[in-house]
Design an enzyme around this catalytic site. Structure first.
Site, mmCIF file in Angstrom:
data_model
loop_
_atom_site.group_PDB
_atom_site.id
_atom_site.type_symbol
_atom_site.label_atom_id
_atom_site.label_comp_id
_atom_site.label_asym_id
_atom_site.label_seq_id
_atom_site.Cartn_x
_atom_site.Cartn_y
_atom_site.Cartn_z
ATOM 1 C CG ASP A 1 43.101 61.086 24.615
ATOM 2 O OD1 ASP A 1 42.021 60.716 24.333
ATOM 3 O OD2 ASP A 1 44.260 60.568 24.291
HETATM 4 C C1 NOJ Z 1 42.109 58.284 23.181
HETATM 5 C C2 NOJ Z 1 43.154 58.433 22.143
HETATM 6 O O1 NOJ Z 1 44.271 58.679 22.931
HETATM 7 C C3 NOJ Z 1 42.840 59.447 21.138
HETATM 8 O O2 NOJ Z 1 43.944 59.651 20.158
HETATM 9 C C4 NOJ Z 1 41.580 59.535 20.714
HETATM 10 O O3 NOJ Z 1 41.095 60.633 19.979
HETATM 11 C C5 NOJ Z 1 40.246 59.126 22.008
HETATM 12 N N1 NOJ Z 1 40.635 58.263 22.586
HETATM 13 C C6 NOJ Z 1 39.033 59.681 21.674
HETATM 14 O O4 NOJ Z 1 38.590 58.098 21.011
#
Ligand code: NOJ
Length: 765
Positions: free
Chosen positions: A291
């Site tokens: 993530d």
């Molecule tokens: C953080 C989030 O937790 C995730 O769900 C998302 O896909 C990513 N950022 C990318 O934006």
């Protein structure tokens, strides 16, 4: 009945068998071709080029995390970055792709990812709302249309589905998932993956899915964002892991790690999770991405001293791609030199990434998903808007409707009151990345256009969404959009009461702003914000009939509202067509059919409250002191899992099992009669639950094992059939095996998890 003769069947079967084996051969030969291509490419790559393929950077077009990366164009040119997210529109994406393809030595195309969560430009209801439809075909179609739009806008890869099971509505991200149940959640996970990926990824209209957040992110302690998760293996395997597995079995091409620790180990550094379970046990063949920044976050987690150690841990755990951590890009070369990371490990990760690009058809045509004509045709096309309105209607849940106040008649004077009434921004929810809220239909607009000149519509804002200054400051500093009124709270309420007094009926539009849910939006008090509650009480005192229309992204505590307000409609954040869909339901053009997929707690102190709980050794008995209960509130939620009303009325009867004793090899057939004995046509979702009465490990009081959504005309009856196999009776035992055990079971069928018919049967070997 027409008879088909036996030889014809034999020929048909033989042909099918030949087709299946031909498909297998084609698949095998295409894998051989892919392997040869990728092996040859990897041989040509320098270590720097390899590391570049493991790097995922955001463009500056949209930002979805805390750190901005400058100079990503230079990185692409130099081959230091093989993947980009937060970039879309054919023009923009084409420019970046040209740099990668024309300026790098090996011309390896970029892969473009984005958070397409519930639609790309046409925004469908938030995932928790779509889950309330219990209509997996509709959810699959929403994902299909999202893929059409996203691919036409230059995207290859979407960061969805989010399949985190969640029992704690304080956590803001419950809005992104399908709720508390693994059986329903798994069916929905499969639907998303099939919708996005289709049967072939190598087309201009399919995109690769990314299952997230692996794993157990929905169980963060106290519902506080990014917090720790501690969980024993049985709860993990029986309730929290099945949805990820379902998405992977459905063929999802990628997996995103979660921000949380699991029993002390951050998911991004968890070898057991990413390699032993995901790859070895579940056979996952795609690639694993972190993530946003979560590789670098191994430092604040306290398991790595610096980025080098973080990268080392992540690589050994099984992470292929680093999203914005800048840990692989900055340290892998040195780690190889020091002998801490082997080239074989790097090649393995690179292979997973290149395979994804190959499957997406990017080596054949790097510009496959950058077609201006398709963009014009697909983006916000009329058919998508029609479907957005349909699925939005289906997502609405009628929580209460005393005295049949709803549906409303299009006559007289209707007062529409509340901060979410004349509000387009909040309708598209917190995770509508490329969505344009200016195109969303507000509730007021929807009601006005449905009523035409048949009814007088009055409007008053009545309150700001919140008066909580700390919350407002945070929401607005995060790019929020709550513009408080110039008027004081008292003035706003006074105006609203005057408006209500002029009307025959009041539609109160209350709830949360989109920014109060989603990522980094945990709330400890999940009632309607205080200033709106004051407004509601003031309008309630006018004694006018009140319909409460809620916009929000999580189950709320609605105890007072449930006791006092006649009709309550849960409309979540319904997307581009929100206002039209709400008006369709308010005026009875369509019967509400949604069913909640998370329990609505009685009070925050009751959380976590969920339907598939254990019985305990001392089940609640209000007359006995030493039983499992609260002194001040009931154990049951205000609205249980699976609950939702309709304008018509349904009755279940004749629950029948075809046998009382089931053998493992013979399925149990269950039938039940469903009758629409109300005054309208409508849809009901029949839900089948089981309980294993005596097992070596205590089993939940109910577990969902089947559901069917059925449309019945007024007065119509239908016999519904369900089948249970021994597989459906399995649980995770003390040795970590999925087993069924002979003995007594119960089966329940009903329109929600509380109000059910029940029968007994035994499983015998
Ligand atoms: C953080 C989030 O937790 C995730 O769900 C998302 O896909 C990513 N950022 C990318 O934006």
């Amino acid at each position: 009945m027409r008879r088909i003769n036996i030889p014809v069947i034999v020929v048909l079967l033989a042909l099918t068998a030949m087709q299946v084996s031909a498909q297998k051969v084609t698949k095998a030969s295409s894998t051989v071709k892919m392997d040869a291509f990728i092996n040859a490419l990897i041989k040509k790559m320098t270590l720097e080029e390899k590391i570049g393929q493991l790097n995922l950077l955001t463009s500056d077009m949209a930002v979805t995390g805390p750190v901005m990366r400058k100079g990503y164009m230079e990185d692409i040119k130099a081959g230091r970055c093989g993947n980009i997210f937060n970039a879309f529109t054919p023009d923009y994406v084409r420019k970046l792709q040209q740099v990668a393809v024309d300026s790098t030595r090996l011309h390896i195309p970029l892969m473009f990812g984005f958070d397409v969560i519930h639609g790309h430009k046409t925004i469908f209801p938030v995932p928790l709302a779509m889950a309330s439809t219990w209509d997996t075909a509709a959810i699959e179609y929403a994902a299909r249309l999202s893929a059409d739009e996203a691919s036409a806008d230059g995207l290859d890869w979407v960061y969805s589905p989010m399949v985190d099971i969640a029992r704690d509505p304080r956590w803001g991200r419950v809005v992104e998932g399908a709720g508390e149940d693994p059986f329903l959640g798994s069916a929905i996970a499969r639907a998303y993956v099939h919708g996005y990926q289709g049967t072939n990824l190598d087309t201009d209209s399919t995109v690769m899915a990314c299952v997230k957040h692996f794993a157990l992110y929905g169980a963060v302690e106290a519902g506080r964002e990014y917090n720790a998760v501690d969980m024993g293996p049985r709860r993990m395997f029986q309730f929290y892991l099945p949805t990820y597995k379902a998405a992977i079995d459905a063929g999802a091409g990628s997996v995103m790690t979660s921000f949380n620790t699991i029993n002390g180990v951050p998911a991004t550094a968890d070898k057991w999770l990413l390699t032993d379970l995901l790859r070895k046990k579940w056979g996952f063949k795609g690639f694993v991405v972190t993530d946003y920044g979560s590789m670098a976050e191994l430092i604040p987690h306290g398991v790595a001293a610096d980025k080098a150690q973080a990268a080392n841990l992540a690589m050994h755990a099984g992470v292929d791609m680093d999203m914005m951590g800048m840990a692989y890009s900055g340290t892998l070369k040195e780690l190889v030199k020091e002998g801490k990371v082997s080239i074989a490990e790097i090649d393995n990760a690179v292979r997973h990434v290149l395979e994804a690009k190959y499957k997406l058809g990017l080596f054949k045509n790097p510009y496959l998903r950058m077609n201006d004509d398709r963009a014009k045709e697909e983006i916000m096309s009329p058919d998508k808007l029609v479907f957005a309105r349909k699925i939005a209607r289906e997502s609405i849940v009628l929580l209460k409707n005393d005295h049949d106040l709803l549906p409303l008649k299009k006559t007289g004077t209707i007062a529409v009151i509340g901060p979410l009434a004349d509000d387009q921004r909040d309708m598209i929810g917190p995770w509508s990345g490329a969505g344009d809220w200016h195109k969303a239909v507000s509730i007021l607009q929807g009601i006005k256009s449905a009523a035409g000149n048949q009814a007088v519509i009055l409007y008053s804002k009545g309150a700001n969404i919140t008066e909580d200054t700390s919350m407002l400051r945070q929401l607005n500093s995060n790019g929020g959009d709550i513009v408080p009124s110039d008027k004081s709270p008292d003035e706003l309420i006074k105006e609203a009461v005057e408006t209500a007094n002029k009307a025959d009926v009041v539609v109160m539009c209350l709830g949360e702003s989109q920014g109060m849910t989603g990522e980094a939006a945990s709330r400890a008090d999940i009632r309607i914000p205080a200033c709106q509650r004051r407004l509601l009480r003031a309008v309630y005192k006018t004694k006018k009939p009140v319909v409460l229309v809620l916009s929000n992204g999580r189950p709320l505590v609605l105890t007072w509202e449930n006791e006092h307000i006649h009709s309550i409609l849960e409309t979540w954040f319904l997307g581009t067509e929100a206002g039209n869909a709400i008006a369709d339901i308010l005026f009875g053009e369509y019967d509400p059919s949604g069913k909640i997929t998370m329990s609505f707690p009685y009070a925050v102190g009751q959380i976590p409250v969920y339907y598939n709980e254990l019985n305990t050794g001392r089940p609640r008995n209000p007359m006995q002191k030493y039983t499992s209960k609260y002194l001040d509130i009931p154990n049951a939620p205000v609205y249980p899992f699976g609950y939702g009303l309709s304008y018509t009325h349904f009755t279940f009867s004749n629950l029948t099992l075809d046998k009382n004793i089931m053998r493992p090899e013979t399925p149990l057939h269950i039938s039940v009669t469903l009758t629409n004995d109300g005054n309208d046509a409508g849809s009901e979702t029949a839900q089948l639950y089981i309980r294993d009465m005596v097992a070596s490990v205590a089993q939940p009081v109910k577990e969902l094992k089947g559901f069917q959504k059925v449309f019945l005309k007024k007065g119509e009856s239908k016999t519904l059939h369900f089948t249970l196999t021994a597989n459906d009776l399995k649980f995770y035992d003390q040795q970590g095996k999925w087993v069924y055990e002979p003995g007594a079971f119960k089966v329940f069928v009903g329109g929600n998890s509380r109000d059910v018919l029940e029968r007994d049967f035994r499983l015998e070997k």
